[in-house]
Structures are given as structure tokens and as C-alpha cells.
Design an enzyme around this catalytic site. Structure first.
Site, PDB file in Angstrom:
ATOM      1  N   ASP A 214       0.812  -1.212   0.000  1.00  0.00           N
ATOM      2  CA  ASP A 214       0.000   0.000   0.000  1.00  0.00           C
ATOM      3  C   ASP A 214       0.852   1.272   0.000  1.00  0.00           C
ATOM      4  O   ASP A 214       1.916   1.320   0.623  1.00  0.00           O
ATOM      5  CB  ASP A 214      -0.857  -0.049   1.275  1.00  0.00           C
ATOM      6  CG  ASP A 214      -1.910   1.023   1.340  1.00  0.00           C
ATOM      7  OD1 ASP A 214      -2.704   1.126   0.393  1.00  0.00           O
ATOM      8  OD2 ASP A 214      -1.946   1.763   2.340  1.00  0.00           O
TER       9      ASP A 214
ATOM     10  N   GLU B 226       1.796  -0.236  -4.822  1.00  0.00           N
ATOM     11  CA  GLU B 226       0.663   0.609  -5.226  1.00  0.00           C
ATOM     12  C   GLU B 226       0.906   2.077  -4.903  1.00  0.00           C
ATOM     13  O   GLU B 226       1.136   2.448  -3.758  1.00  0.00           O
ATOM     14  CB  GLU B 226      -0.613   0.156  -4.517  1.00  0.00           C
ATOM     15  CG  GLU B 226      -1.826   1.012  -4.841  1.00  0.00           C
ATOM     16  CD  GLU B 226      -2.185   2.083  -3.817  1.00  0.00           C
ATOM     17  OE1 GLU B 226      -3.049   2.904  -4.128  1.00  0.00           O
ATOM     18  OE2 GLU B 226      -1.590   2.116  -2.708  1.00  0.00           O
TER      19      GLU B 226
END
Ligand SMILES: *[C@@H]1O[C@H](CO)[C@@H](O)[C@H](O)[C@H]1NC(C)=O
Ligand SMILES: *[C@@H]1O[C@H](CO)[C@@H](O)[C@H](O)[C@H]1NC(C)=O
Ligand SMILES: *[C@@H]1O[C@H](CO)[C@@H](O)[C@H](O)[C@H]1NC(C)=O
Ligand SMILES: *[C@@H]1O[C@H](CO)[C@@H](O)[C@H](O)[C@H]1NC(C)=O
Ligand SMILES: *[C@@H]1O[C@H](CO)[C@@H](O)[C@H](O)[C@H]1NC(C)=O
Length: 509
Positions: free
Chosen positions: A228, A252
Site C-alpha cells: 500500500d 501501489e
């Protein structure tokens, strides 16, 4: 007496092969992204209410996913990505609750709303017994605190980072959003739920994160990670973390610019292809959009990122409005899915895209999938996804040394304003995908009926092809040209009929 060589061979064969899944293993996979709380329940209910706007836990669980693996596998997926599994803030706040998994407090405990350690192990085992992969979503950037205005967390709630010395000082990124330093050291979140930002540049913090990820991967036999918020961390942290994980890592970071994302492609095994998300959305958002933006996006990422074939190709996720929230035309949705599944990269399909769900911005885009009944016939999309996944798996299977479908790069062989044809693969194993944004009711357009020249497709004269989405047989003309009619809004996907044996498509078993 058996020869020494035989004994050695037997020994070698009998050593259990526990091998971490690497980039090459993941390239061939097709990923189904699950929001654990919203995908399936332990009790198999298809009626339990779930008010997405309320942002509360709706009862999805690890056992629920196990119960519905047939559905995922039948759609043709060979891996799942699940929500972060760690223990979260328990509070219900003005920012809603932590059902999504991005508000962890104890990185060594499993979120009890999703199940137990044993349930998570069962999910891992159930996937592996189907030869499917498990991808964990992990947050290394922050922990979370429901301070409701109080900017000093109760550090004792955090495990293992139970002291302010592990964190950057309090400052919300939202207070200084265009400051590049702040992007890495400031806190995400807001005053209601702040996300204390770990000092990942500190060797002690990095080492604690690395120890944690090594254990987490090992404890649950995880095959890959989605990491993340990589733009909010020190980029030098990633190579060590990727190595400590020992499995494929997909980072990401949200951006529409390949020039912002691609520098990170040398730090991690793979990246979520955010710039392509924007190109896909722009190409298919309406019947008056220009589909050539897709080619611009492909060229841009291909030329700037290290390896586009190891990037996650997607058009929806839990942070973005679903495609159908902007345009409900099912033909456009079909074309988007065809690009996701047959374009260059690892397909990542957000749960519910196959059911044409239409939730817009977070939290509306985290619908309870059980309310669809997991139907394979609700719309044409579930069987479309199944066919596209099967064709991709078949083209992978038909690859020969030096002619690898997965590492081949798509070549645009027709680019109009509304229609784009792509060739991927090699002779005898070439997939021709014709995409259009003309929609379900195309008016008259020069892009509705196109001819693909044999010189470009490498199809031969009078070659028998199958359009695999409709299972229609077609034959090229005396020059190998192929006529394509898109009056149903497409997409069309052509493959040599001679090579379809074993594909499980169109009656070829
Ligand atoms: C940017 O943010 C950092 C970290 O908070 C801060 O030290 C720095 O002063 C900021 N720069 C500017 C120009 O405000
Ligand atoms: C992994 O399992 C060991 C043994 O049960 C446990 O001590 C450790 O805390 C676990 N680590 C994680 C990250 O779950
Ligand atoms: C791949 O080929 C093997 C052997 O020919 C076959 O058993 C298998 O079913 C094929 N898989 C796919 C996905 O086509
Ligand atoms: C679509 O974009 C392409 C490439 O940028 C351009 O050549 C073409 O003229 C555009 N079509 C329209 C109708 O604007
Ligand atoms: C297409 O055919 C030509 C001529 O036979 C050959 O050189 C070329 O490699 C083929 N292209 C692909 C992608 O297989």
C-alpha cells in the site's frame, strides 16, 4: 542394490519443493481482488444486508472466501488478493470503521472480524490445493489511531511500534499536499483517524518491518504481496522489504503519470499500473471518447517502466469509482474487461466488476457481492471473464521457448478514433483483440466495420479462426485479410482454430 544415482534422484524428488513465488510465476496468473468484508460470509448468506454508506463491517470472512472459491476459480482466476489481515482500530468513527483493513494497530494479530489464524491458514491451504495463489495486501507506511481531534496517539495500542520514536512527528499530509518531502514523512488520514507515519528510512524501523514481513509470508505461505501507498514512503526502503518478503511484490501508488510511477519500477518486482487505469477509463468512458488514448498510455508506460508485463493491469479497485458508475453501457464494460485480461501485464479484476456493480466513490464501491447471488448469468460479464481468462491461460500454455505470450508486447494493428485492434503473441499462438468504444448501439461509424490486413495479423490465406467470445468460426480471405464487424459493440477476440485444442473454449476440450 539401487544405484547411487537412483537414490540421489529419489531423494531429490522427495524433498518437498517449497519455493517462493517469483515474478515469472505471477506473470501467468490472473488476480481477483477481494474486499474480505464484502465478498462472502461464513454462513453463505446471499441476503444479509450491507449498507455501504454506513461503512460498518458486513460480515465477510476468510471462511466465506473459502466457501466461494468455486465461483472465483470458475471465472478463471488463478490468484486472489485479499484485504490487509492485521488487527485494526476497533472504533466506529465519523470516518466510518476499519472494515477495509487499512487502519492497523497490531501487526501481529489477525483481524477477528475476518476470522482466526486457523481460518486464514485454511484459506491459504484451500487456495494452494487448487493451485491458486494468495496475495496479501500489506501496509508498511503507517498504523492508525482514532484520536477524534487528539493528535497524540495512545502508543501502547500499537504492536510492534509502541513508541513515538518509530514515527515521524505529527503533521497531516493534507495540510501540505504539494510538498514532496511531506508526501513521504507526513501522516495520511485526518484528525478523526490519523495514520501515524513510520520512519521507514530508520534502519531499526526497516528491520522491524522486514522481520514482520518475513514471518507473515512464512506463517501463512503467502505467494505475493500488494504494498500500500508506496509514494508515501522512502523508496530506498523497498528493495530490502521485497527481499525480506521473498515473494513477488506489487507496489501501489496512485498517479496518472508514468514518469512519476516508473522510477519505482527498479525498486520492486512489480507495480500496480495506475497510469493505464487512467488511459483505460479515458478510452472507454463514453462513445465519444478517443480510443487512441489507450495506445498513448501503453507506449508511455512501456517506454518508461522497467517491465510492463510484471505490472498489475486494472480498471477498478476499492479506492476508485467503479467503471459502471460513470457509464452503464455493458458493451463498454465488456471492452474494458477484454483489455484488462488480454493486455500486457497481470490482470487484476476487482470483485464485482464481473457483476457490473456500479458503486462510485469510496465507500459506495465496496458492495456486498453476496447480494448478487454469485450468478454466472446475471449479465454477459461473468461468462465473458471466464472466456477471457481461459484464452489467456491457453495462450500461456501454447507458448514455446523464445515465443512467450506473456512477455510479448501488444502491437496496435488498427487505430481509429473508436476502434483499436491489438496483436499479442506469435504465429499460431497470436491473439487479435478488437476493442471499440462505440457502445451497445453503434451509429454509423467508419470504425464499425474494419479490415485487418493479413500482413499485420500474420493470419494466412483462408485461415480458419475462431472469435472466442461468440464461438463464431470465420475464415480469412485469399490475402489473409480479416473482416471485423462491431455492430454489437464488441469486443472481438480472434485465435487460430487449429490451435484451440485443450483450451476449454467453444467446445474445444
Ligand atoms: C515540506 O515538508 C517538510 C516536512 O514536513 C518540512 O520540513 C518542510 O519545511 C516543508 N517545506 C516547505 C517548503 O514548506
Ligand atoms: C508467526 O508465527 C510465529 C509462531 O507462531 C509467531 O510467534 C509470530 O508472531 C508470527 N508472526 C506474524 C507476523 O504473524
Ligand atoms: C495446458 O496444456 C496441458 C497439456 O497439454 C493441459 O493438460 C492443460 O489442460 C492445458 N491448460 C490450459 C489452461 O490450457
Ligand atoms: C484521436 O486521437 C488521435 C491521436 O491523438 C488523433 O490522430 C485523432 O484525430 C483523434 N480523433 C478525433 C476524432 O479527434
Ligand atoms: C509474422 O510473419 C513474418 C513472416 O513470416 C515473420 O517474420 C514474423 O516473425 C511473424 N510475426 C510474428 C509476431 O510471429
Amino acid at each position: 542394490m539401487a544405484s547411487l544415482k537412483t537414490i540421489i534422484t529419489l531423494l531429490v524428488l522427495c524433498v518437498p519443493l517449497i519455493q517462493a513465488a517469483a515474478t515469472a510465476d505471477w506473470r501467468s496468473r490472473s488476480i481477483y481482488q477481494v474486499v474480505t468484508d464484502r465478498f462472502a460470509r461464513t454462513d453463505n448468506s446471499v441476503t444479509a444486508p450491507c449498507d455501504t454508506g454506513a461503512g460498518l463491517y458486513c460480515g465477510g470472512s476468510f471462511q466465506g472466501i473459502i466457501n466461494r472459491l468455486d465461483y472465483i476459480q470458475n471465472l478463471g482466476f488463478s490468484a486472489i488478493w485479499i484485504s490487509p489481515v492485521t488487527y485494526q482500530i476497533p472504533e466506529i468513527t465519523a470516518d466510518l470503521s476499519a472494515y477495509h483493513g487499512y487502519w492497523q494497530q497490531d501487526m501481529y494479530r489477525v483481524n477477528p472480524f475476518f476470522g482466526t489464524v486457523a481460518d486464514l491458514l485454511s484459506l491459504s491451504n484451500a487456495l494452494h490445493s487448487r493451485n491458486m495463489y494468495l496475495m496479501f495486501d500489506v501496509v508498511a507506511n503507517h498504523l492508525a489511531y482514532a484520536g477524534n481531534g487528539n493528535t497524540v496517539p495512545d502508543w501502547t495500542r500499537f504492536n510492534p511500534f509502541n513508541d513515538p520514536k518509530y514515527f515521524h512527528p505529527f503533521k497531516l499530509l493534507s495540510s501540505d499536499p504539494y510538498n514532496a518531502t511531506c508526501a513521504q514523512v507526513c501522516w495520511l488520514g485526518d484528525l478523526t483517524v490519523s495514520l501515524p507515519d513510520l520512519k521507514s528510512e530508520d534502519p531499526i524501523v526497516a528491520s522491524m518491518l522486514n522481520t514482520w514481513i518475513t514471518e507473515l509470508v512464512s506463517n501463512y505461505s503467502v505467494d505475493g504481496l500488494r504494498i500500500d501507498s508506496i509514494f508515501n514512503m522512502n523508496p530506498n526502503f523497498f528493495p530490502g522489504f521485497n527481499q525480506a518478503a521473498g515473494v513477488f511484490c506489487l507496489g501501489e501508488g496512485s498517479t496518472n503519470l508514468a514518469s512519476s510511477l516508473c522510477p519505482l519500477s527498479t525498486e520492486l518486482d512489480g507495480l500496480i499500473n495506475y497510469p493505464m487505469y487512467y488511459s483505460i477509463t479515458n478510452a472507454f468512458k463514453s462513445t465519444s471518447a478517443n480510443i487512441s488514448t489507450l495506445v498513448d498510455g501503453m507506449n508511455s508506460v512501456q517506454s518508461q517502466c522497467r517491465d510492463v508485463t510484471a505490472m498489475g493491469l486494472f480498471s477498478e479497485n476499492h479506492d476508485l469509482p467503479r467503471f459502471a458508475s460513470n457509464n452503464g453501457d455493458i458493451a463498454l464494460a465488456r471492452n474494458v474487461l477484454a483489455f484488462d485480461l488480454l493486455g500486457d501485464g497481470i490482470p487484476v479484476i476487482y470483485y464485482g466488476a464481473e457483476q457490473h456493480l456500479s458503486g462510485a466513490y469510496n465507500p459506495a464501491n465496496r458492495e456486498a457481492l453476496w447480494l448478487t447471488g454469485y450468478s454466472m448469468t446475471s449479465t454477459s460479464l461473468p461468462s465473458l471473464v471466464q472466456s477471457l481468462n481461459r484464452l489467456r491461460a491457453h495462450a500461456v500454455n501454447m507458448s514455446t521457448p523464445g515465443c512467450d505470450y506473456l512477455t510479448s508486447i501488444s502491437v496496435p494493428i488498427y487505430t481509429g478514433t473508436n476502434t483499436l485492434a491489438l496483436l499479442k503473441g506469435f504465429d499460431g499462438n497470436q491473439v487479435v483483440t478488437v476493442l471499440t468504444n462505440l457502445g451497445s448501439n453503434p451509429g454509423s461509424s467508419p470504425d464499425e466495420q474494419i479490415t485487418l490486413g493479413g500482413a499485420k495479423t500474420n493470419f494466412t490465406a483462408q485461415e480458419a479462426l475462431t472469435e472466442v467470445l461468440s464461438c463464431t468460426s470465420v475464415v480469412t480471405d485469399g490475402s489473409g485479410n480479416l473482416q471485423v464487424t462491431l455492430n454489437d459493440g464488441g469486443p472481438k477476440v480472434y485465435y487460430p482454430s487449429a490451435g484451440l485444442a485443450g483450451s476449454n473454449l467453444c467446445g474445444y476440450s
